[in-house]
Design a protein around this motif. Structure first.
Motif, short mmCIF file in Angstrom:
data_model
loop_
_atom_site.label_atom_id
_atom_site.label_comp_id
_atom_site.label_asym_id
_atom_site.label_seq_id
_atom_site.Cartn_x
_atom_site.Cartn_y
_atom_site.Cartn_z
N GLU A 255 115.23 -44.65 -55.58
CA GLU A 255 114.51 -43.58 -55.05
C GLU A 255 115.22 -43.03 -53.69
OE1 GLU A 255 111.86 -42.14 -56.47
OE2 GLU A 255 111.00 -43.30 -57.92
N ALA A 256 115.80 -43.96 -53.13
CA ALA A 256 116.27 -43.63 -51.55
C ALA A 256 117.10 -42.34 -51.42
CB ALA A 256 117.14 -44.72 -51.15
N PRO A 257 117.89 -41.69 -52.32
CA PRO A 257 118.61 -40.53 -52.29
C PRO A 257 117.71 -39.37 -52.17
CG PRO A 257 119.99 -41.90 -53.70
CD PRO A 257 118.47 -42.51 -53.58
N HIS A 258 116.51 -39.33 -52.89
CA HIS A 258 115.67 -38.13 -53.24
C HIS A 258 114.37 -38.35 -52.49
CE1 HIS A 258 113.91 -39.99 -56.72
NE2 HIS A 258 115.26 -40.29 -56.93
N ASP A 259 113.86 -39.45 -52.45
CA ASP A 259 112.57 -39.69 -51.66
C ASP A 259 112.45 -40.95 -50.84
OD1 ASP A 259 109.98 -39.76 -51.43
OD2 ASP A 259 109.38 -39.59 -53.28
N PRO A 260 113.01 -40.45 -49.48
CA PRO A 260 113.52 -41.75 -48.80
C PRO A 260 112.09 -42.21 -48.34
CG PRO A 260 114.62 -39.57 -48.01
CD PRO A 260 113.88 -39.22 -49.32
N GLY A 261 111.04 -41.46 -48.02
CA GLY A 261 109.67 -41.99 -47.47
C GLY A 261 109.24 -43.16 -48.56
N ARG A 262 109.18 -42.62 -49.99
CA ARG A 262 108.57 -43.51 -50.79
C ARG A 262 109.52 -44.89 -50.91
NH1 ARG A 262 105.85 -44.24 -55.64
NH2 ARG A 262 107.12 -44.92 -57.41
N ALA A 263 110.81 -44.73 -50.85
CA ALA A 263 111.54 -45.78 -50.90
C ALA A 263 111.42 -46.89 -49.97
CB ALA A 263 113.32 -45.13 -50.92
N LEU A 264 111.41 -46.16 -48.77
CA LEU A 264 111.16 -47.12 -47.65
C LEU A 264 109.91 -47.84 -47.81
CD1 LEU A 264 112.75 -45.05 -44.70
CD2 LEU A 264 113.53 -47.27 -45.56
N GLU A 265 108.98 -47.20 -48.31
CA GLU A 265 107.56 -47.80 -48.37
C GLU A 265 107.79 -48.86 -49.20
OE1 GLU A 265 102.86 -46.60 -49.55
OE2 GLU A 265 104.56 -45.21 -49.52
N MET A 266 108.19 -48.72 -50.50
CA MET A 266 108.23 -49.77 -51.39
C MET A 266 109.05 -50.92 -50.95
SD MET A 266 108.90 -47.92 -55.07
CE MET A 266 110.24 -46.83 -54.61
N ALA A 267 110.06 -50.93 -50.51
CA ALA A 267 111.10 -51.85 -49.79
C ALA A 267 110.36 -52.66 -48.81
CB ALA A 267 112.48 -51.34 -49.51
N THR A 268 109.67 -51.86 -47.87
CA THR A 268 109.03 -52.41 -46.95
C THR A 268 107.86 -53.50 -47.28
OG1 THR A 268 109.65 -50.71 -45.26
CG2 THR A 268 107.90 -52.05 -44.56
N ASP A 269 107.11 -52.97 -48.10
CA ASP A 269 106.01 -53.60 -48.69
C ASP A 269 106.52 -54.96 -49.38
OD1 ASP A 269 104.24 -51.60 -47.91
OD2 ASP A 269 103.98 -50.90 -49.79
N VAL A 270 107.62 -54.95 -50.02
CA VAL A 270 108.18 -56.04 -50.68
C VAL A 270 108.73 -56.99 -49.58
CG1 VAL A 270 109.87 -57.25 -51.99
CG2 VAL A 270 108.85 -55.10 -52.81
N MET A 271 109.33 -56.82 -48.52
CA MET A 271 109.64 -57.48 -47.58
C MET A 271 108.45 -58.25 -46.71
SD MET A 271 112.73 -57.83 -48.54
CE MET A 271 113.24 -59.24 -47.27
#
Length: 317
Positions: A255-271
Motif C-alpha cells: 500500500e505504501a506507494p499509493h496510500d502512504p498514510g494507511r501503510a504507515l498506520e498498518m506497519a506501526t500498529d504491528v510494531m
C-alpha cells in the motif's frame, strides 16, 4: 508440543525413529507457533548433530538411509528458521545440507522442499534471481512426485515463489501469469482448514503470495488477496497470529506507494503490538516494516515515519 528443556534432557536416549517423529510432529508444528525462533533453531540443530552420529554408526544401508532422511528434513526446517532470523548465508548452507542428504536417501520431496525454503529466503532478502532459480530447480525435482501429499504442497509452494519473482519484472509478465495459473489450480484443491505445519503451504501463505505478486504488478486486486489471507488464518490455530502480522506488514508495503498514510498506520500498529508483548521479535518483521518505509513516495514528510523507525530500532528484549 514438546518443551525445549525436556527435549534437551531426552535427546541422547533417542533413536533415529524418535527423531523422525520429533521433526515431523513436534518441531514442524512448533515452527508454526509463536515460540522463540532462536531457541527452536538450537533444538533442531542439536537433534541434527545426534541424528548424524546415529546415521554414521548405523548398521545396514536401510537404517543409514532412514537417518539421512531425517537429517534432510531437519535441514529444511533449519533453512526456514535461519530465514526468519535474517541469516541468509546460514539458510543457504542448511538448504544445501538438506538437499545433499535428500539425494543420498532418495527423498525427492525433501530435496524440493529445500529448494522451496531457499527460494523464499532469496526472494525476500534481495536476491530474487537466485530465488527463482531455486524455485525452478525444485519444480523439476518434484514434478514427477506430485502425487504424494508433501509433493503436492511443495510443488504449490514452488510455483508461488516463481510467480512472486517473475511478477517483479514487466518483461516476464506472461511467465508470472503462467505460474499464477498453476497456483490458482492448487488453490482450488487446498483445504481451508488445516493444522499449521512448517513443511506445508497453508491457504494464508498461498493468498499472501498471490497478493504480493499482484502488488508487484500494481494490480488493485492485491488487497482482495490479502483479505482472503487474513480470512484463511482465522481458520487456523491461534498460533498463526505471528503470520497474520507478517501478512499485515506485507500489505503495508504494497500500500505504501499509493496510500502512504494507511501503510504507515498498518506497519506501526504491528510494531506497536510487538513492543507491548515485550517478547523477542524475529528480524523478518523488522525487515518487512523497514521495507514499508523504503517503499514510500519521496514526498512523504520524514516526521510521518518517526514512530515506525523508532519501533523498528528498539533494542530486543
Amino acid at each position: 508440543m514438546m518443551h525445549f528443556q525436556s527435549a534437551a534432557l531426552a535427546r541422547n536416549e533417542l533413536g533415529i525413529s524418535d527423531f523422525e517423529t520429533r521433526i515431523f510432529q513436534d518441531w514442524a508444528a512448533a515452527a508454526a507457533h509463536p515460540e522463540s525462533t532462536r531457541a527452536l533453531l538450537g533444538e533442531v540443530h542439536a537433534d541434527f548433530l545426534v541424528t548424524r552420529s546415529l546415521a554414521n554408526r548405523a548398521n545396514g544401508r536401510t537404517r543409514q538411509r532412514a537417518g539421512y532422511r531425517v537429517m534432510a528434513w531437519q535441514g529444511v526446517l533449519l533453512t526456514t528458521l535461519h530465514t526468519r532470523l535474517g541469516e541468509i548465508q546460514q539458510a543457504r548452507q542448511a538448504a544445501a545440507i538438506a538437499r545433499e542428504f535428500g539425494y543420498q536417501c532418495g527423498d525427492r520431496a525433501a530435496v524440493a522442499s529445500a529448494y522451496d525454503r531457499e527460494s523464499i529466503a532469496e526472494i525476500w532478502y534481495g536476491t530474487p534471481e537466485l530465488g527463482s532459480r531455486a524455485a525452478v530447480r525444485g519444480i523439476k525435482v518434484i514434478e514427477g512426485e506430485a502425487g504424494t501429499h508433501y509433493g503436492k504442497l511443495i510443488l504449490a509452494g514452488l510455483h508461488s515463489q516463481a510467480m512472486v519473482h517473475y511478477s517483479r519484472l514487466p518483461e516476464h509478465a506472461g511467465l508470472s501469469e503462467e505460474y499464477e495459473r498453476q497456483v490458482r489450480d492448487w488453490q482450488q484443491r487446498m483445504p481451508e482448514i488445516r493444522r499449521p505445519n512448517a513443511f506445508e503451504l497453508t491457504p494464508s501463505q498461498m493468498y499472501n503470495s498471490l497478493a504480493v505478486a499482484h502488488a508487484f504488478r500494481r494490480q488493485p486486486s492485491a488487497s482482495e488477496f490479502f483479505a482472503a489471507g487474513f480470512q484463511a488464518t482465522a481458520y487456523e490455530a491461534k498460533e498463526r497470529m505471528r503470520f497474520r502480522k507478517l501478512l499485515r506488514l506485507n500489505q503495508a508495503w504494497s500500500e505504501a506507494p499509493h496510500d502512504p498514510g494507511r501503510a504507515l498506520e498498518m506497519a506501526t500498529d504491528v510494531m506497536r503490538s510487538f513492543a507491548m508483548e515485550k517478547a523477542p521479535i524475529d528480524p523478518i518483521y523488522r525487515h518487512r516494516a523497514a521495507r514499508t518505509i523504503h517503499a514510500l513516495p519521496e514526498s512523504v514528510p520524514a516526521e510521518w515515519t518517526t514512530e515506525l523507525r523508532t519501533l523498528i530500532s528498539q533494542p530486543r528484549p
